[in-house]
Design an enzyme around this catalytic site. Sequence first.
Site, mmCIF file in Angstrom:
data_model
loop_
_atom_site.group_PDB
_atom_site.id
_atom_site.type_symbol
_atom_site.label_atom_id
_atom_site.label_comp_id
_atom_site.label_asym_id
_atom_site.label_seq_id
_atom_site.Cartn_x
_atom_site.Cartn_y
_atom_site.Cartn_z
ATOM 1 N N TYR A 195 -19.838 -91.854 41.878
ATOM 2 C CA TYR A 195 -19.616 -90.803 42.880
ATOM 3 C C TYR A 195 -18.865 -91.324 44.109
ATOM 4 C CZ TYR A 195 -22.417 -87.294 40.404
ATOM 5 O OH TYR A 195 -22.878 -86.376 39.497
ATOM 6 N N ASN A 216 -27.894 -79.455 39.152
ATOM 7 C CA ASN A 216 -26.962 -78.652 38.339
ATOM 8 C C ASN A 216 -26.707 -79.216 36.951
ATOM 9 O OD1 ASN A 216 -25.290 -80.733 39.023
ATOM 10 N ND2 ASN A 216 -23.765 -79.491 40.086
ATOM 11 N N GLU A 260 -14.014 -92.884 34.438
ATOM 12 C CA GLU A 260 -15.454 -92.742 34.229
ATOM 13 C C GLU A 260 -15.885 -93.299 32.872
ATOM 14 O OE1 GLU A 260 -15.984 -88.905 37.233
ATOM 15 O OE2 GLU A 260 -16.062 -88.556 35.070
HETATM 16 N N1 UDP Z 1 -23.448 -81.821 45.198
HETATM 17 C C1 UDP Z 1 -24.540 -81.536 46.014
HETATM 18 N N2 UDP Z 1 -24.351 -80.750 47.129
HETATM 19 C C2 UDP Z 1 -23.137 -80.247 47.463
HETATM 20 C C3 UDP Z 1 -22.027 -80.535 46.632
HETATM 21 C C4 UDP Z 1 -22.216 -81.335 45.523
HETATM 22 O O1 UDP Z 1 -25.645 -81.966 45.727
HETATM 23 O O2 UDP Z 1 -23.025 -79.548 48.477
HETATM 24 C C5 UDP Z 1 -23.652 -82.665 44.034
HETATM 25 C C6 UDP Z 1 -23.742 -81.869 42.740
HETATM 26 O O3 UDP Z 1 -24.701 -82.511 41.897
HETATM 27 C C7 UDP Z 1 -22.355 -82.020 42.148
HETATM 28 C C8 UDP Z 1 -21.999 -83.435 42.597
HETATM 29 O O4 UDP Z 1 -22.552 -83.549 43.897
HETATM 30 O O5 UDP Z 1 -22.368 -81.850 40.747
HETATM 31 C C9 UDP Z 1 -20.534 -83.751 42.624
HETATM 32 O O6 UDP Z 1 -19.857 -82.757 43.386
HETATM 33 P P1 UDP Z 1 -18.489 -82.145 42.864
HETATM 34 O O7 UDP Z 1 -17.911 -81.344 43.977
HETATM 35 O O8 UDP Z 1 -17.653 -83.226 42.282
HETATM 36 O O9 UDP Z 1 -18.982 -81.111 41.733
HETATM 37 P P2 UDP Z 1 -18.808 -81.123 40.135
HETATM 38 O O10 UDP Z 1 -17.527 -81.816 39.822
HETATM 39 O O11 UDP Z 1 -20.022 -81.835 39.571
HETATM 40 O O12 UDP Z 1 -18.799 -79.672 39.745
#
Ligand code: UDP
Length: 150
Positions: A49, A112, A126
């Site tokens: 991350y 999620n 990754e």
């Molecule tokens: N996340 C969170 N709060 C937020 C935004 C993101 O906890 O306000 C977490 C969530 O688990 C997400 C991950 O951080 O899946 C990575 O964020 P991203 O924007 O990359 O979302 P994704 O690609 O997983 O849809």
Amino acid sequence: MERTFLAIKPDGVQRGLVGEIIRRLEAKGFTLVGLKLVRVSKELAEKHYDVHRERPFFPSLVAFITSGPVVAMVWEGDGVVAAARKLIGATNPLTAEPGTIRGDFGISIGRNLIHGSDAIETAQREIALWFAPEELVAWQPAATAWLVES
Ligand code: UDP
Ligand code: MG
């Protein structure tokens, strides 16, 4: 052949959704080429991350992803990166469309269920971070001729 990295997060594993999530990707027609159950270290979580390092949710995200086993996977198929993101649904499960994994099984952005690479280059980074080359198995599913026009 295009590949993506998907990871069922600790909430998905704890809620017994591993089979359901894998079923959806198999049923769609993509090919599983890597699979393992991982207890994620803080170091791996922070590397995975890294783009979110400065975001306010970063510490809780790292704590969450290291809180229990994760199912790490590599899936293969033409267009799999974008198509898997569609199957997964929007980041916030409350607004994710019904029929998507997040839309069907979640109510909270911090829980999620599943990660999916957001682009081909991200997927390559990754996959290399989570898997050794010898852990990936290239194989030709017998059903390919019934899924893809040659
Ligand atoms: N996340 C969170 N709060 C937020 C935004 C993101 O906890 O306000 C977490 C969530 O688990 C997400 C991950 O951080 O899946 C990575 O964020 P991203 O924007 O990359 O979302 P994704 O690609 O997983 O849809
Ligand atoms: Mg992302």
